[in-house]
Design an enzyme around this catalytic site. Structure first.
Site, PDB file in Angstrom:
ATOM      1  N   TYR A  33      13.622   9.888   0.554  1.00 47.26           N
ATOM      2  CA  TYR A  33      14.836   9.992   1.363  1.00 47.26           C
ATOM      3  C   TYR A  33      14.903   8.861   2.372  1.00 47.26           C
ATOM      4  CZ  TYR A  33      12.262  11.783   5.466  1.00 47.26           C
ATOM      5  OH  TYR A  33      11.424  11.914   6.540  1.00 47.26           O
ATOM      6  N   LYS A 149       8.366   7.245   1.885  1.00 41.82           N
ATOM      7  CA  LYS A 149       9.212   8.203   2.617  1.00 41.82           C
ATOM      8  C   LYS A 149       9.589   9.345   1.671  1.00 41.82           C
ATOM      9  CE  LYS A 149      12.644   8.173   6.300  1.00 41.82           C
ATOM     10  NZ  LYS A 149      11.831   8.981   7.212  1.00 41.82           N
ATOM     11  N   GLU A 182       1.026   8.532  14.247  1.00 40.80           N
ATOM     12  CA  GLU A 182       2.483   8.515  14.458  1.00 40.80           C
ATOM     13  C   GLU A 182       2.914   9.944  14.738  1.00 40.80           C
ATOM     14  OE1 GLU A 182       4.693   7.539  10.881  1.00 40.80           O
ATOM     15  OE2 GLU A 182       3.282   8.643   9.627  1.00 40.80           O
ATOM     16  N   LEU A 207       4.106   5.671   8.380  1.00 38.19           N
ATOM     17  CA  LEU A 207       5.316   5.126   7.771  1.00 38.19           C
ATOM     18  C   LEU A 207       5.725   3.862   8.529  1.00 38.19           C
ATOM     19  CD1 LEU A 207       7.681   5.763   5.701  1.00 38.19           C
ATOM     20  CD2 LEU A 207       8.925   6.584   7.714  1.00 38.19           C
TER      21      LEU A 207
HETATM   22  N1  PDD Z   1      11.863  10.176  10.242  1.00 41.33           N
HETATM   23  N2  PDD Z   1       7.244   8.242  10.904  1.00 41.33           N
HETATM   24  C1  PDD Z   1       7.662   9.344  10.225  1.00 41.33           C
HETATM   25  C2  PDD Z   1       6.636  10.286   9.676  1.00 41.33           C
HETATM   26  C3  PDD Z   1       9.038   9.583  10.057  1.00 41.33           C
HETATM   27  O1  PDD Z   1       9.442  10.665   9.375  1.00 41.33           O
HETATM   28  C4  PDD Z   1       9.970   8.672  10.624  1.00 41.33           C
HETATM   29  C5  PDD Z   1      11.452   8.871  10.477  1.00 41.33           C
HETATM   30  C6  PDD Z   1       9.489   7.554  11.321  1.00 41.33           C
HETATM   31  C7  PDD Z   1      10.416   6.527  11.917  1.00 41.33           C
HETATM   32  O2  PDD Z   1      11.036   5.763  10.920  1.00 41.33           O
HETATM   33  P1  PDD Z   1      12.470   5.094  11.126  1.00 41.33           P
HETATM   34  O3  PDD Z   1      12.381   4.253  12.338  1.00 41.33           O
HETATM   35  O4  PDD Z   1      12.689   4.318   9.901  1.00 41.33           O
HETATM   36  O5  PDD Z   1      13.463   6.236  11.297  1.00 41.33           O
HETATM   37  C8  PDD Z   1       8.119   7.362  11.431  1.00 41.33           C
HETATM   38  C9  PDD Z   1      13.243  10.483   9.947  1.00 41.33           C
HETATM   39  C10 PDD Z   1      14.165  10.069  11.030  1.00 41.33           C
HETATM   40  C11 PDD Z   1      13.361  11.948   9.585  1.00 41.33           C
HETATM   41  O6  PDD Z   1      12.488  12.413   8.866  1.00 41.33           O
HETATM   42  O7  PDD Z   1      14.324  12.611   9.979  1.00 41.33           O
END
Ligand code: PDD
Length: 287
Positions: A33, A149, A182, A207
């Site tokens: 996703y 992801k 994270e 991630l």
């Molecule tokens: N999550 N780490 C994890 C485990 C995440 O699920 C996310 C983002 C990030 C940050 O990634 P980005 O800057 O690309 O949004 C880091 C999304 C927002 C979610 O699961 O809703």
């Protein structure tokens, strides 16, 4: 005005949108996703999000559900139909529908695709920025491939729920050496004693957040040094500032972790500076 979702070739009312009971996303979490921000009526950093989607699909050997340019049209149309000016789109691609079997379905089985869009509560976001958020630390119990992801987010959901029950908004994963990884849905940053912005290297165990990548461009513009290195829970607790980043919120200051106050308990100036500069630096695509 009803919300509209895009599901496998059709725009349908959100309340009527369904996928098949043998979709592999449903049975095996066999899918990936993306979540991408929309601000002031433009899509933020879409190229990087679609590049990461391409990588996630490639790592799991899931076929693109349509061409990339067709997907861009679907994303924009879904945003238009939902009248989103400040919010996000969510897209999910799974390995498709097949009789339940752990091994992959026959070649040629079409991938499934869902795109949704929604407006977000800007005042709630502003409040979190003004007050900061609370976090807890948790031991990382996820699989090794968190660089993908994947929609397999049960450990992340459990960790967020644990945070909520502790009166906090994010759970921060810690590895076996006591080093910070994270958040359950965010990347974690600290400002160290030298005033450098520090975050864990993305080569393994986290991630590679798109917000994290663009923040590096923002820091370069602001003349702030970024250091990608491992840092411990102790260093985080003593940091001048702690904040988290994700496409849903750019960056939220963290003012308390495990019930202990960070710095003076108020949001720091670095996260504010970054938030203010972010939109200018990020890529913007018209809806
Ligand atoms: N999550 N780490 C994890 C485990 C995440 O699920 C996310 C983002 C990030 C940050 O990634 P980005 O800057 O690309 O949004 C880091 C999304 C927002 C979610 O699961 O809703």
């Amino acid at each position: 005005m009803p919300r509209i979702a895009y599901v496998n070739g059709r725009y349908v009312k959100h309340s009527d949108a369904t996928v098949h009971i043998e979709d592999r996303g449903y049975q095996f979490a066999d899918g990936v996703y993306e979540v991408c921000e929309v601000r002031h009526g433009v899509i933020v950093d879409m190229t990087r999000h679609l590049d990461r989607l391409n990588r996630s699909l490639g790592e799991l050997r899931i076929a693109w559900p349509m061409t990339r340019s067709a997907l861009v049209l679907v994303i924009r149309e879904t945003l238009r139909r939902n009248h989103v000016r400040n919010g996000l789109f969510y897209l999910q691609v799974t390995r498709g529908v097949a009789r339940r079997d752990h091994v992959f379905p026959p070649a040629g089985t079409p991938s499934s695709i869902v795109v949704t869009a929604k407006s977000t509560d800007q005042s709630a976001i502003a409040k979190k920025n003004a007050n900061g958020i609370k976090a807890i630390t948790v031991r990382d119990n996820r699989w090794d491939r968190v660089d993908i992801k994947s929609v397999g987010l049960l450990p992340n959901a459990m960790a967020r729920q644990q945070a909520k029950e502790a009166g906090a908004q994010e759970a921060i994963y810690i590895d076996h050496h006591g080093m910070v990884k994270e958040g359950a849905a965010t990347n974690v940053w600290i400002v160290d004693n030298e005033g450098n912005l520090v975050t864990r290297p993305a080569e393994h165990g986290i991630l590679r957040g798109i917000t994290r990548t663009t923040l590096m461009d923002v820091a370069a513009k602001l003349g702030v040094t970024i250091v990608e290195r491992y840092f411990s829970v102790e260093e985080m607790m003593q940091a001048r500032e702690v904040f988290i980043t994700a496409a849903t919120s750019i960056c939220f200051p963290v003012v308390s972790i495990d019930g202990e106050t960070i710095a003076n308990g108020h949001p720091g100036s670095m996260s504010q500076k970054i938030r203010e500069a972010f939109f200018d630096v990020a890529e913007k695509t018209a809806i």
